[in-house]
Design an enzyme around this catalytic site. Structure first.
Site, short mmCIF file in Angstrom:
data_model
loop_
_atom_site.label_atom_id
_atom_site.label_comp_id
_atom_site.label_asym_id
_atom_site.label_seq_id
_atom_site.Cartn_x
_atom_site.Cartn_y
_atom_site.Cartn_z
N ALA A 181 1.03 -1.11 0.05
CA ALA A 181 -0.15 0.03 -0.01
C ALA A 181 1.03 1.18 0.06
O ALA A 181 2.08 1.15 0.54
CB ALA A 181 -0.95 -0.07 1.14
N GLY A 189 0.56 -5.13 1.10
CA GLY A 189 -0.61 -5.24 0.13
C GLY A 189 -0.33 -5.81 -1.35
O GLY A 189 -1.23 -6.30 -1.79
N GLU A 214 -0.58 -9.59 -0.52
CA GLU A 214 -1.82 -9.69 -0.41
C GLU A 214 -2.79 -9.67 -1.75
O GLU A 214 -3.57 -10.42 -2.03
CB GLU A 214 -2.54 -8.55 0.39
CG GLU A 214 -1.87 -9.00 1.74
CD GLU A 214 -2.40 -7.78 2.98
OE1 GLU A 214 -1.99 -6.57 2.57
OE2 GLU A 214 -2.82 -8.15 4.07
N GLU A 229 4.40 -5.22 7.12
CA GLU A 229 3.69 -4.01 7.79
C GLU A 229 4.05 -3.88 9.36
O GLU A 229 3.93 -2.60 9.89
CB GLU A 229 2.13 -4.52 7.96
CG GLU A 229 1.53 -4.05 6.50
CD GLU A 229 1.55 -5.72 5.70
OE1 GLU A 229 2.55 -6.46 5.85
OE2 GLU A 229 0.76 -5.60 4.91
N1 CO8 Z 1 4.49 3.11 -0.45
C1 CO8 Z 1 4.97 4.33 -1.16
N2 CO8 Z 1 6.06 4.47 -1.87
C2 CO8 Z 1 6.94 3.46 -1.75
C3 CO8 Z 1 6.56 2.05 -1.40
C4 CO8 Z 1 5.33 2.09 -0.65
N3 CO8 Z 1 4.82 0.88 -0.21
N4 CO8 Z 1 7.54 1.28 -1.54
C5 CO8 Z 1 8.47 1.93 -2.28
N5 CO8 Z 1 8.16 3.36 -2.37
C6 CO8 Z 1 9.00 4.13 -3.26
C7 CO8 Z 1 10.07 4.63 -2.26
O1 CO8 Z 1 9.63 5.73 -1.33
C8 CO8 Z 1 11.01 5.21 -3.33
O2 CO8 Z 1 10.45 6.77 -3.53
P1 CO8 Z 1 11.69 7.75 -3.60
O3 CO8 Z 1 12.52 7.31 -4.97
O4 CO8 Z 1 10.59 9.05 -4.00
O5 CO8 Z 1 12.58 8.00 -2.52
C9 CO8 Z 1 10.78 4.48 -4.52
O6 CO8 Z 1 9.40 3.72 -4.23
C10 CO8 Z 1 11.91 3.39 -4.62
O7 CO8 Z 1 11.89 2.64 -3.45
P2 CO8 Z 1 13.51 2.55 -2.64
O8 CO8 Z 1 14.29 3.70 -3.04
O9 CO8 Z 1 13.13 2.27 -1.31
O10 CO8 Z 1 13.76 1.05 -3.29
P3 CO8 Z 1 14.82 0.01 -2.70
O11 CO8 Z 1 15.03 -0.85 -4.10
O12 CO8 Z 1 15.94 0.67 -2.15
O13 CO8 Z 1 14.00 -0.98 -1.75
C11 CO8 Z 1 12.00 -1.98 -0.99
C12 CO8 Z 1 12.85 -1.53 -2.21
C13 CO8 Z 1 12.65 -2.95 -0.25
C14 CO8 Z 1 10.73 -2.53 -1.54
C15 CO8 Z 1 11.55 -0.76 -0.11
O14 CO8 Z 1 11.18 0.21 -1.21
C16 CO8 Z 1 10.24 -0.93 0.62
O15 CO8 Z 1 10.89 -1.57 1.80
N6 CO8 Z 1 9.36 -0.40 0.50
C17 CO8 Z 1 8.22 -0.65 1.50
C18 CO8 Z 1 7.62 -2.19 1.72
C19 CO8 Z 1 6.55 -2.01 2.58
O16 CO8 Z 1 6.51 -1.65 3.69
N7 CO8 Z 1 5.36 -2.16 2.09
C20 CO8 Z 1 4.22 -2.59 3.05
C21 CO8 Z 1 3.27 -1.35 3.05
S1 CO8 Z 1 2.01 -1.34 4.00
C22 CO8 Z 1 0.80 -2.08 3.40
O17 CO8 Z 1 0.96 -2.66 2.37
C23 CO8 Z 1 -0.50 -2.22 4.28
C24 CO8 Z 1 -1.44 -3.30 3.34
C25 CO8 Z 1 -2.58 -2.92 4.09
C26 CO8 Z 1 -3.88 -3.24 3.02
C27 CO8 Z 1 -3.67 -2.19 1.98
C28 CO8 Z 1 -4.15 -0.72 2.13
C29 CO8 Z 1 -4.30 0.25 1.05
#
Ligand code: CO8
Length: 260
Positions: free
Chosen positions: A67, A111, A114, A134
């Site tokens: 998400a 998400g 999921e 999460e």
């Molecule tokens: N949301 C928003 N932006 C994101 C997300 C995300 N989930 N994941 C990555 N991005 C963005 C980063 O902020 C970054 O943006 P910017 O270039 O502007 O800084 C860009 O994508 C590239 O990401 P990274 O620089 O972090 O790339 P890396 O290769 O270093 O890392 C990862 C990749 C490991 C995937 C890392 O981006 C990460 O950990 N992302 C978050 C993963 C996460 O925590 N996901 C769970 C989110 S919570 C959730 O899904 C709850 C679900 C509930 C139901 C749904 C509700 C709507």
């Protein structure tokens, strides 16, 4: 057709619908607009009589990284509860009656994991990574992760994933039964489309019945589920496709189903 901003949509051989998540800068993070567009695209393919199967995919780097954290970060309880965050537009995929195959490359997190699990089965590229991180954000999975992951991989691994937030690679995901097949990344779409083309040539009625019956296994006890299956099985003898399928076998030719 309809213009989408966060997904792209096309068809293969006029019988497979392909939806590609397309927010590359955010690693396909899932926001309300994307989930609305995805729901619309899936419903349009479901309603299109030419389409027999749907493939949902992302990019090489990410199926979906979860998400959209930027969109969620400031929400209050009142915002998410009153707005019915998640269920408002996340459950539409569950109503799709044709098969939906997830073709997963790269990150399928939160998400994104999921969403992949809401599909009927997952074909993974060897670089796929699955996780429910999460817990690291101070929350828990909110779109079925704590329910579908244990059904897919058992309690121990599901707890491990939900409590530590660690990622599973494609090999572990295949061993655990989360994904049905793993292929090299450059073969991912061929593999998924190959499966989708096979499915779309079968009797659409039988395919929909098979999907409905397998899904029933997760909603009922064994004897109710077996009875549900038996009644569906019996009902397929009312179709022309059953006559065609069995006649084709006995006369040693390829069946041509009319979906009747
Ligand atoms: N949301 C928003 N932006 C994101 C997300 C995300 N989930 N994941 C990555 N991005 C963005 C980063 O902020 C970054 O943006 P910017 O270039 O502007 O800084 C860009 O994508 C590239 O990401 P990274 O620089 O972090 O790339 P890396 O290769 O270093 O890392 C990862 C990749 C490991 C995937 C890392 O981006 C990460 O950990 N992302 C978050 C993963 C996460 O925590 N996901 C769970 C989110 S919570 C959730 O899904 C709850 C679900 C509930 C139901 C749904 C509700 C709507």
């Amino acid at each position: 057709g309809t213009h989408f901003e966060t997904i792209t949509v096309h068809t293969e051989a006029d019988k497979v619908g392909i939806v590609t998540l397309n927010r590359p800068k955010q690693l396909n993070a899932l926001n309300d607009q994307l989930m609305d567009e995805l729901g619309q695209a899936l419903q349009a393919f479901d309603a299109d009589p030419a389409i027999g199967c749907i493939v949902l995919t992302g990019s090489e780097k990410a199926f979906a990284a979860g998400a959209d954290i930027a969109a969620m970060a400031k929400y209050s309880f009142a915002d998410v509860y009153k707005g019915d965050y998640i269920t408002r537009n996340w459950e539409s995929i569950r109503g799709i009656r044709k098969p939906v195959i997830a073709a997963v490359s790269g990150f399928a997190l939160g998400g994104g994991c999921e969403l992949a699990m809401m599909c009927d089965f997952i074909i993974a590229a060897d670089n796929a990574r699955f996780g429910q991180p999460e817990i690291k954000l101070g929350v828990i999975p909110g779109a079925g992760g704590t329910q579908r992951l244990p059904r897919a991989v058992g309690k121990s691994k599901a707890m491990d994933m939900a409590l530590t937030g660690r990622m599973m690679d494609a090999a572990e995901a295949e061993r655990a039964g989360l994904v049905s097949r793993v292929v090299p990344f450059d073969k991912l779409m061929d593999e998924a489309l190959g499966a989708a083309l096979i499915i779309s040539d079968f009797s659409r009625i039988a395919v929909m019945a098979a999907k409905e019956s397998v899904n029933r296994a997760f909603e009922s006890g064994l004897s109710d589920g077996v009875m549900f299956e038996r009644r569906l099985f019996h009902s397929l003898f009312a179709t022309a496709d059953q006559k065609e399928g069995m006649d084709a076998f006995l006369t040693k030719r390829k069946a041509v189903f009319q979906h009747q």
